[in-house]
Design an enzyme around this catalytic site. Structure first.
Site, PDB file in Angstrom:
ATOM      1  N   GLU A 295       0.818  -1.211   0.000  1.00 32.07           N
ATOM      2  CA  GLU A 295       0.000   0.000   0.000  1.00 32.07           C
ATOM      3  C   GLU A 295       0.860   1.273   0.000  1.00 32.07           C
ATOM      4  O   GLU A 295       0.867   2.033   0.974  1.00 32.07           O
ATOM      5  CB  GLU A 295      -0.910   0.006   1.230  1.00 32.07           C
ATOM      6  CG  GLU A 295      -1.857  -1.179   1.305  1.00 32.07           C
ATOM      7  CD  GLU A 295      -2.576  -1.276   2.645  1.00 32.07           C
ATOM      8  OE1 GLU A 295      -3.549  -2.032   2.715  1.00 32.07           O
ATOM      9  OE2 GLU A 295      -2.146  -0.600   3.609  1.00 32.07           O
ATOM     10  N   ARG A 298       3.032   7.794  -0.130  1.00 32.48           N
ATOM     11  CA  ARG A 298       4.048   8.842  -0.232  1.00 32.48           C
ATOM     12  C   ARG A 298       5.005   8.579  -1.394  1.00 32.48           C
ATOM     13  O   ARG A 298       5.363   9.492  -2.138  1.00 32.48           O
ATOM     14  CB  ARG A 298       4.816   8.902   1.092  1.00 32.48           C
ATOM     15  CG  ARG A 298       5.855  10.004   1.182  1.00 32.48           C
ATOM     16  CD  ARG A 298       6.784   9.768   2.372  1.00 32.48           C
ATOM     17  NE  ARG A 298       6.077   9.416   3.583  1.00 32.48           N
ATOM     18  CZ  ARG A 298       5.721  10.282   4.531  1.00 32.48           C
ATOM     19  NH1 ARG A 298       6.019  11.561   4.390  1.00 32.48           N
ATOM     20  NH2 ARG A 298       5.087   9.870   5.610  1.00 32.48           N
ATOM     21  N   CYS A 366      -0.242  33.215  11.992  1.00 36.07           N
ATOM     22  CA  CYS A 366       0.030  33.822  13.299  1.00 36.07           C
ATOM     23  C   CYS A 366       0.445  32.778  14.327  1.00 36.07           C
ATOM     24  O   CYS A 366      -0.242  32.543  15.334  1.00 36.07           O
ATOM     25  CB  CYS A 366      -1.196  34.595  13.762  1.00 36.07           C
ATOM     26  SG  CYS A 366      -1.504  36.075  12.772  1.00 36.07           S
TER      27      CYS A 366
END
Length: 445
Positions: A295, A298, A366
């Site tokens: 599987e 990436r 921020c």
């Protein structure tokens, strides 16, 4: 169109330049992409994705199937590529399954994972006829069996096992150790107890076992270790029940190159060694060789992705690293903020210029932790430069957010110099599309 030249300053990343002297991605000039689509911009090289799909399939041969782990990057266009390349899909949610169905992907080539699948997700899986449901725990096993009986269906299943393998990767992306939220525990006998329950349930058709040991793994040995443990389990299952494991799913997790020091094994080496280990282990135990399932996620899309940003401000303080701020950051790539994941980058408008200073590449959000690359050597950076961050195809868009109410970037697919939008840039209206003001807050007067 003139073909780009390959000019490399370092082994990684490979810098390909366009006729204009800019970075080229999939034959497309990066600055041309910025002019057309703006920044931040996710860019995917289609040919690079297809090469990796084919490398996996060729290495696997007739020993099994390759199931793309869609959590790495799940869009209808990407899943259409996986269908065209003959891969299966490893999906972990109803949303990913809906995306696959919207892309026209055959549900019979889908594995549905997840450690806490909802009733709605299980019903959908039964209704559309997914290829396998990977059962994660006893509660799910009972619910799935009841739903299958009610629907008059027989559901093919794999049992996910926590094999106790410690993959050498970040603790947040290890999944195969005993202390894990995933899978039936092997050491305490839960895996064999789950097998007994499945075999007693006519509505469930047991195909075999599954495990997944982690992500961004840069060596093959952990899979070989997992294969040994799982084939020992297969032998014990046969001794106990007389049933053979038809399929063995060893998950994914092969790492990619993010920075020059990363040296993952090749797809061909990884798959070949895993295949060989499983066949040898089966023979040693007198078992038929199970069909192998891998599987990858990436390693299919990661290196095919580049994110383009425009530099806004540069803060220079004597004695400190300059802060180079771009128009994106942790909302479109949270991986450094999550687990200090490292990347490398170049200036897309002058990619072959020699480094002149070390800087900290930050975003516009921020948070002090809004960092993309904590230290990188670049040519002297000025506002308006375009930064290209490499290996962003996996777990960037899929983990993105609207933090600080910034719209998510667009994504384009490039092939032979041509670009097409596959995810539209969000607008300000998209940010409030699902907001509601209750009647109690109606304006007075």
């Amino acid at each position: 169109m003139p073909q780009p030249e390959l000019q490399s300053r370092t082994a990684w990343p490979p810098v390909v330049t366009s006729p204009r002297g800019h970075l080229a991605i999939g034959g497309a000039d990066a600055l041309g992409l910025v002019e057309r689509f703006g920044t931040p911009l996710y860019v995917l090289d289609e040919a690079a994705i297809r090469r990796r799909c084919r490398a996996y399939r060729e290495a696997m041969g007739d020993a099994g199937v390759v199931a793309y782990a869609a959590k790495a990057l799940c869009t209808t266009a990407v899943l259409r590529i996986m269908d065209q390349e003959g891969l299966w899909l490893d999906l972990v949610s109803g949303g990913e399954l809906h995306t696959a169905l919207s892309a026209g992907f055959p549900p019979a080539r889908v594995l549905l994972h997840g450690n806490n699948k909802s009733d709605e997700e299980l019903r959908l899986a039964i209704e559309v006829g997914v290829g396998r449901v990977v059962v994660d725990n006893f509660h799910e096993l009972e619910r799935l069996a009841a739903m299958a009986r009610a629907a008059g269906r027989t559901v093919p299943v794999l049992l996910r096992v926590a094999p106790g393998v410690e993959a050498h990767t970040h603790e947040f992306i290890r999944t195969g150790q005993q202390e894990s939220k995933f899978g039936f525990d092997l050491a305490t006998g839960q895996a064999l107890e789950a097998l007994d329950r499945v075999l007693d349930e006519p509505a469930l058709d047991w195909y075999g076992f599954h495990c997944h040991i982690g992500s961004q793994i840069l060596a093959v040995e952990p899979w070989e270790q997992a294969a040994r443990i799982m084939m020992d389990l297969a032998a014990e299952a046969h001794r106990r029940t007389g049933r053979f494991v038809r399929e063995l799913d060893l998950g994914g997790g092969l790492g990619i190159r993010y920075v020059p020091g990363d040296e993952p094994p090749s797809i061909a080496e990884t798959v070949t060694r895993i295949r060989t280990a499983v066949a040898r282990l089966a023979d040693e135990r007198g078992l038929p060789v199970p069909r192998l399932i891998l599987e990858p996620g990436r390693s299919v899309v990661g290196e095919a992705g580049v994110t383009l940003y425009t530099v806004g401000s540069v803060k220079r303080v004597p004695g400190l690293l300059p802060y180079v701020a771009v128009d994106g950051g942790m909302a479109d790539n949270p991986r450094y903020a999550l687990y200090r994941a490292l990347y490398t980058a170049v200036l897309a408008n002058r990619p072959l210029d020699e480094p002149a200073e070390r800087v900290c590449l930050v975003g516009r959000y921020c948070e002090s932790g809004d960092v993309l690359i904590p230290e990188i050597d670049l040519p002297r950076v000025e506002p308006g430069d375009v930064v290209a961050v490499f290996s962003t195809g996996a777990y960037n868009y899929s983990m993105s957010s609207q933090y600080n109410r910034f719209p998510r970037p667009a994504m384009v697919l490039v092939r032979d110099g041509e670009a097409a939008v596959i995810v539209e840039r969000e607008t300000y209206d998209d940010l409030v599309r699902h907001d509601r003001i209750p009647p109690s807050l109606a304006r007075e007067g």
